[in-house]
Design an enzyme around this catalytic site. Structure first.
Site, PDB file in Angstrom:
ATOM      1  CG  ASP A   1     147.503 -72.015  98.059  1.00 50.75           C
ATOM      2  OD1 ASP A   1     148.564 -71.527  97.932  1.00 50.75           O
ATOM      3  OD2 ASP A   1     146.662 -72.697  97.488  1.00 50.75           O
TER       4      ASP A   1
ATOM      5  CE  LYS B   1     147.301 -72.665  94.222  1.00 47.63           C
ATOM      6  NZ  LYS B   1     146.794 -73.873  95.073  1.00 47.63           N
TER       7      LYS B   1
HETATM    8  N1  LIG Z   1     153.030 -78.416  97.925  1.00 51.86           N
HETATM    9  C1  LIG Z   1     152.517 -78.451  96.749  1.00 51.86           C
HETATM   10  O1  LIG Z   1     151.824 -79.116  96.251  1.00 51.86           O
HETATM   11  C2  LIG Z   1     152.707 -77.065  96.074  1.00 51.86           C
HETATM   12  C3  LIG Z   1     153.597 -76.130  96.545  1.00 51.86           C
HETATM   13  N2  LIG Z   1     154.126 -75.007  95.951  1.00 51.86           N
HETATM   14  C4  LIG Z   1     154.984 -73.890  96.728  1.00 51.86           C
HETATM   15  O2  LIG Z   1     156.123 -74.361  97.047  1.00 51.86           O
HETATM   16  C5  LIG Z   1     156.824 -73.759  97.734  1.00 51.86           C
HETATM   17  C6  LIG Z   1     157.552 -74.654  98.700  1.00 51.86           C
HETATM   18  O3  LIG Z   1     156.887 -75.303  99.313  1.00 51.86           O
HETATM   19  P1  LIG Z   1     157.643 -76.821 100.242  1.00 51.86           P
HETATM   20  O4  LIG Z   1     158.820 -77.217  99.541  1.00 51.86           O
HETATM   21  O5  LIG Z   1     156.493 -77.468 100.719  1.00 51.86           O
HETATM   22  O6  LIG Z   1     157.919 -75.803 101.645  1.00 51.86           O
HETATM   23  P2  LIG Z   1     158.954 -76.256 102.723  1.00 51.86           P
HETATM   24  O7  LIG Z   1     158.402 -75.458 103.710  1.00 51.86           O
HETATM   25  O8  LIG Z   1     159.058 -77.618 102.604  1.00 51.86           O
HETATM   26  O9  LIG Z   1     160.250 -75.825 102.191  1.00 51.86           O
HETATM   27  C7  LIG Z   1     160.717 -74.303 102.169  1.00 51.86           C
HETATM   28  C8  LIG Z   1     162.140 -74.168 102.069  1.00 51.86           C
HETATM   29  O10 LIG Z   1     162.386 -72.616 101.851  1.00 51.86           O
HETATM   30  C9  LIG Z   1     163.406 -72.267 102.570  1.00 51.86           C
HETATM   31  N3  LIG Z   1     163.458 -71.006 102.905  1.00 51.86           N
HETATM   32  C10 LIG Z   1     162.283 -70.080 103.490  1.00 51.86           C
HETATM   33  N4  LIG Z   1     162.743 -68.824 103.231  1.00 51.86           N
HETATM   34  C11 LIG Z   1     164.113 -68.829 103.089  1.00 51.86           C
HETATM   35  C12 LIG Z   1     164.768 -67.596 102.592  1.00 51.86           C
HETATM   36  N5  LIG Z   1     164.378 -66.591 102.865  1.00 51.86           N
HETATM   37  N6  LIG Z   1     165.995 -68.088 102.094  1.00 51.86           N
HETATM   38  C13 LIG Z   1     166.448 -69.282 101.822  1.00 51.86           C
HETATM   39  N7  LIG Z   1     165.604 -70.272 101.986  1.00 51.86           N
HETATM   40  C14 LIG Z   1     164.506 -70.154 102.521  1.00 51.86           C
HETATM   41  C15 LIG Z   1     163.194 -73.074 103.819  1.00 51.86           C
HETATM   42  O11 LIG Z   1     164.247 -73.263 104.697  1.00 51.86           O
HETATM   43  C16 LIG Z   1     162.878 -74.248 103.368  1.00 51.86           C
HETATM   44  O12 LIG Z   1     164.072 -75.191 103.027  1.00 51.86           O
HETATM   45  C17 LIG Z   1     155.687 -72.871  98.501  1.00 51.86           C
HETATM   46  O13 LIG Z   1     155.742 -71.484  98.081  1.00 51.86           O
HETATM   47  C18 LIG Z   1     154.389 -73.567  98.129  1.00 51.86           C
HETATM   48  O14 LIG Z   1     153.502 -72.470  97.991  1.00 51.86           O
HETATM   49  C19 LIG Z   1     153.605 -74.597  94.825  1.00 51.86           C
HETATM   50  C20 LIG Z   1     152.439 -75.475  94.240  1.00 51.86           C
HETATM   51  C21 LIG Z   1     152.221 -76.812  94.816  1.00 51.86           C
HETATM   52  N1  LIG Z   2     148.748 -76.026  98.948  1.00 49.95           N
HETATM   53  C1  LIG Z   2     148.356 -75.714  97.611  1.00 49.95           C
HETATM   54  C2  LIG Z   2     149.677 -76.525  96.570  1.00 49.95           C
HETATM   55  C3  LIG Z   2     149.702 -75.968  95.236  1.00 49.95           C
HETATM   56  O1  LIG Z   2     149.805 -74.714  95.117  1.00 49.95           O
HETATM   57  C4  LIG Z   2     147.107 -76.561  97.259  1.00 49.95           C
HETATM   58  O2  LIG Z   2     146.717 -77.131  98.217  1.00 49.95           O
HETATM   59  O3  LIG Z   2     146.758 -76.406  96.290  1.00 49.95           O
END
Ligand SMILES: NC(=O)C1=CN([C@@H]2O[C@H](COP(=O)(O)OP(=O)(O)OC[C@H]3O[C@@H](n4cnc5c(N)ncnc54)[C@H](O)[C@@H]3O)[C@@H](O)[C@H]2O)C=CC1
Ligand SMILES: N[C@@H](CC=O)C(=O)O
Ligand code: NA
Length: 818
Positions: free
Chosen positions: A679, A683
């Site tokens: 990850d 970045k």
């Molecule tokens: N948690 C954090 O602090 C941060 C997260 N992110 C990014 O946010 C994104 C989402 O993270 P979360 O919400 O925690 O993940 P999550 O696993 O909770 O949710 C992902 C969602 O995407 C859906 N999904 C997956 N493949 C799919 C497809 N082909 N078509 C339609 N829907 C699909 C799933 O059904 C699920 O609803 C990730 O890419 C992560 O890197 C970015 C910055 C910070």
């Molecule tokens: N999983 C990531 C979330 C932000 O992109 C992190 O821990 O920094």
């Protein structure tokens, strides 16, 4: 005195006729009695036409005849006391007998002339006016039925007769004087020729009747009572936000209705225009609506344009030929030919080279026009002075209209910007020499999107709507939907902005709704109303909805949506994503996304790819665009690892702290992606690329911080198990750091064309020593920030801050409201 004209829907039912009587009661308080002009009951003219056509084909028309009778009789029975019904029923019966005899004659001849057709149609207005005048007599004893064939005189051009103004004015005045003190109920639409044969006035005929009477009698105003709230800024069936215009000039009304606004038909206004008699369009079904005034010296409004009108079906004919087109006399010959053959040319444009002319006509006229041109210019075509005319179909016209336009610079810029940003291709442009309108020809499929986009661009005090399609309903999306729901009223009030979620999909279900998905219960709506998820179909349906200000949001952690980005940009749809996979795959793809978004005038925002909601991507972009040079970037960009090092203290077990980070929503859906450095690598790669380096994944070196067994764990469960088994390794690391009064930090660096991520122990003098929670920190050393770097620091992971970053990206799309 006022003329009040009521259209078909206003005389079409018991309810509307009652409303009409109430309107007249109010109007009757004026000093002079009003003159009432009436159309046929709604639908009756169509029935009469159908009957005449059937009769001419020798078919049975009795059903229609019965239906017409029934509709009139029902009204009479509902609105007149029993004692008063007979006289009017008898008179109507006479009309219906005449009509039946006439139809029988047509049936016998099996042919119908235009003259006979006018006579058939005249019964629509005669019956409705006779009936309503009798009903009105109950309230207004002075009510009198007046058949306009007595005083509106025309030539013998049946179906579209031309009024003899002088004679008509004289007869109207005479009729009015000899009926002094009466309340006249006049048949609209019909007139008669020299031989007293019934003629009709063509499209919009009852309005015309009102204007003729108004002009002859110098009326104070002409009221056109209809079933909509006057003239609107756009067709309300296309633009939900369209609103009624309080006032227009004659020219503006002409221009607006010329291209589609069906409320009034422009030529009908000419007599009123010449006498400067105000026309007001009112709504029988909403008497509180004050009306749209069309009058001389209408106040210039603050808005540069008054309205947007459109024609949804048009064809264009292109003519080219260096030896012909543009030469003196050519267009004269061309357009007099078309006008002679009654082909209505909606719009003309000529290229600056003058070697081509494009004109727009109704689709049904296009082939006819080509045939006529081929015949008229046969010699020139043979001599190749003129090329074969070409026809393009499936087009539409959008026109912006307003007298103020010519005093306001930048109008066409705004129009073309709105069209361009939304991927609407313009086939031809015409600006009337009056500068009261600018018209563009576009694909019919783009019309709704274009009119909405242009409406949003010009009526900026109305809320601009962003249409959002969101992939993923996990941690981030759920939080985003909550934030949007709470913030919506604020955005509407303070930023004139509305964010509408038009589609949602996860891996199981998808739902696209033309009316938008309410955020209070999106989950239930998706689960009960959604269909099986199919990404390809989701994207195709989004494109097919062809909405303006459209944003595709990828909140997944999946590689699957990425291949669709390109086609989405090419459909002029912006992309906002927190998913890092797209930008951290091949450099070629990263570059292609950027270029395509730029080429199609849309946005590609991914602030949350680095440092979640912290303004890192934006800061770097600003530095680069303003010409600064990045000398060095040093950063902690894993919120998860930051949290772990900040909480792996005392007797806390390493794997428990990792678990905590996951539960707090800091980790990737798969926490191995955080701990193995992937990850962070993504970045660094994205930062390096945004800083101008054509890097691939292999250009970022990663010092691994996990024992091999943890790295190779095939499942998340096994991963946690291995973390537990390797507890001693992590404890040793911690103790080493503590022994030297240092802390563990996983630090990325970009310098001299090299990117690396290393595990370090830093003491209290290091700027990255003091961090807490899931903090990220990034320091940019640049030409301008040389002595002391530019530093951004704060929580770099978590659903709230990430969703907020996605939210900010969404509302920055389009740029104008940000
Ligand atoms: N948690 C954090 O602090 C941060 C997260 N992110 C990014 O946010 C994104 C989402 O993270 P979360 O919400 O925690 O993940 P999550 O696993 O909770 O949710 C992902 C969602 O995407 C859906 N999904 C997956 N493949 C799919 C497809 N082909 N078509 C339609 N829907 C699909 C799933 O059904 C699920 O609803 C990730 O890419 C992560 O890197 C970015 C910055 C910070
Ligand atoms: N999983 C990531 C979330 C932000 O992109 C992190 O821990 O920094
Ligand atoms: Na960020």
């Amino acid at each position: 005195m006022n003329i009040l004209k009521f259209g078909g829907t206003s005389v079409g039912s018991v309810e509307s006729i009652s409303a009409l009587l109430n309107i007249l009661t109010k109007e009757n308080q004026q000093q002079e009695k009003p003159i009432v002009v009436l159309s046929a009951m709604s639908g009756v003219t169509n029935l009469l036409t159908a009957m005449a056509e059937k009769a001419a084909l020798g078919q049975d028309y009795s059903e229609e005849l019965k239906l017409i009778e029934q509709r009139h009789f029902d009204v009479i029975r509902a609105l007149l006391p029993a004692a008063a019904q007979n006289p009017v029923l008898t008179k109507l019966k006479l009309y219906f007998n005449e009509l039946e005899e006439l139809l029988q004659a047509i049936y016998n001849l099996q042919e119908i002339s235009l003259q006979a057709k006018d006579l058939v149609l005249s019964y629509g207005e005669r019956c409705s006016t006779l009936m309503i005048s009798h009903i009105a007599k109950q309230k207004f004893s002075e009510a009198v039925f007046a058949d306009a064939t007595q005083f509106i005189k025309t030539d013998s051009n049946f179906g579209q007769a031309k009024v003899d103004t002088q004679l008509t004015d004289f007869l109207v005045k005479d009729f009015y004087q000899s009926n002094a003190g009466k309340m006249l109920f006049v048949t609209g639409f019909i007139a008669s020729n020299d031989a007293n044969r019934v003629t009709t006035l063509g499209r919009g005929g009852s309005d015309y009747t009102a204007a003729i009477l108004g002009s002859a009698l110098n009326a104070n105003e002409i009221q056109i009572w209809t079933d909509v709230n006057g003239m609107m800024t756009a067709d309300p069936r296309i633009v939900k936000k369209a609103f009624s215009l309080p006032e227009l000039s004659y020219i503006e009304a002409m221009e607006l209705s010329y291209f589609g606004a069906k409320v009034i038909y422009p030529p009908t206004m000419t007599p009123a225009f010449l006498k400067q008699i105000p026309i007001v369009i009112k709504n029988t079904f909403d008497v509180a609506f004050e009306g749209t005034y069309i009058r001389h010296g209408a106040k210039a409004s603050a808005l540069p344009i008054k309205g947007i009108s459109s024609i949804d079906e048009i064809s264009i004919v292109n003519l080219a030929g260096s030896g012909m087109v543009g030469k003196a006399g050519f267009s004269g010959r061309l357009f007099s030919l078309l006008s002679r053959e009654q082909i209505n040319v909606v719009l003309i444009t000529q290229s600056s080279s003058e070697h081509s002319i494009t004109f727009a006509v109704k689709p049904s006229d296009a082939i006819k026009a080509v045939k006529l041109i081929s015949k008229e210019f046969d010699l020139e075509l043979q001599a190749k002075k003129l090329e074969q005319p070409e026809v393009e179909n499936g087009l539409a016209v959008l026109a912006i209209v307003g007298e103020n336009m010519k005093h306001t610079p930048g109008i066409s810029g705004k129009l073309f910007h709105a069209l361009g940003r939304n991927g609407v291709n313009v086939h031809a442009i015409a600006q009337g020499s009056s500068e009261y309108n600018i018209s563009v020809i576009i694909a019919k499929a783009d019309l709704s999107k274009a009119v909405n986009a242009v409406h949003d661009a010009f009526y900026t005090s109305l809320n601009k709507t962003l249409h959002v399609f969101c992939l993923g309903t996990g941690n981030i999306s759920k939080t985003l939907f909550k934030q949007l729901q709470v913030q919506m009223p604020f955005l509407a009030k303070n930023n004139d902005l509305q964010v509408k979620i038009m589609g949602i999909s996860n891996t199981r279900k998808m739902l696209l709704s033309p009316n938008g998905i309410a955020l209070e219960n999106w989950e239930e709506t998706l689960n009960t109303g959604g269909e099986s998820a199919n990404l390809e179909e989701f994207v195709a349906k989004m494109k097919a909805m062809n909405l303006p200000n459209c944003v595709f949001v990828d909140n997944t952690a999946s590689p699957q949506p990425v291949p669709f980005y390109q086609g989405i940009f090419e459909s002029s749809i912006s992309v906002v994503t927190c998913n890092k996979i797209g930008n951290s795959a091949s450099f070629a793809q990263y570059e292609m996304f950027k270029n395509t978004a730029r080429k199609f005038g849309v946005d590609f925002y991914y602030e949350t790819n680095v440092g979640a909601g912290l303004p890192i991507i934006r800061t770097l972009k600003d530095l680069m665009m303003s010409g600064d040079k990045i000398a060095r970037i040093e950063a902690i960009l894993s919120g998860t690892i930051s949290y772990i090092f900040n909480h792996f203290k005392g007797d806390a077990a390493f794997h428990d702290v990792v678990k905590e980070a996951q539960e707090l929503g800091y980790t990737e859906p798969d926490p191995r992606d955080d701990l193995n450095g992937k990850d962070f690598m993504r970045k660094m790669l994205i930062l390096a690329r945004d800083a101008g380096y054509a890097f691939e994944e292999s250009d970022v070196s990663i010092q691994n911080m996990l024992p091999d067994a943890c790295l190779q764990a095939p499942t998340v469960e096994e991963f946690y198990h291995q973390l537990e088994l390797n507890a001693a390794y992590f404890t040793k690391l911690k103790q080493e750091a503590e022994a030297s009064k240092k802390v563990l930090r996983y630090i990325g660096k970009l310098e001299d064309g090299k990117a690396s991520i290393t595990l370090q122990m830093v003491d209290e003098n290091h700027p990255f020593y003091m961090l807490s929670g899931s903090d990220n920190i990034i320091s940019f050393t640049t030409d301008r920030y040389k002595e002391r770097p530019l530093v951004v620091k704060g929580p770099g992971a978590g659903a709230e801050v990430t969703a907020a970053g996605v939210f900010a990206d969404i509302i920055n799309v389009g740029g104008e409201k940000a």
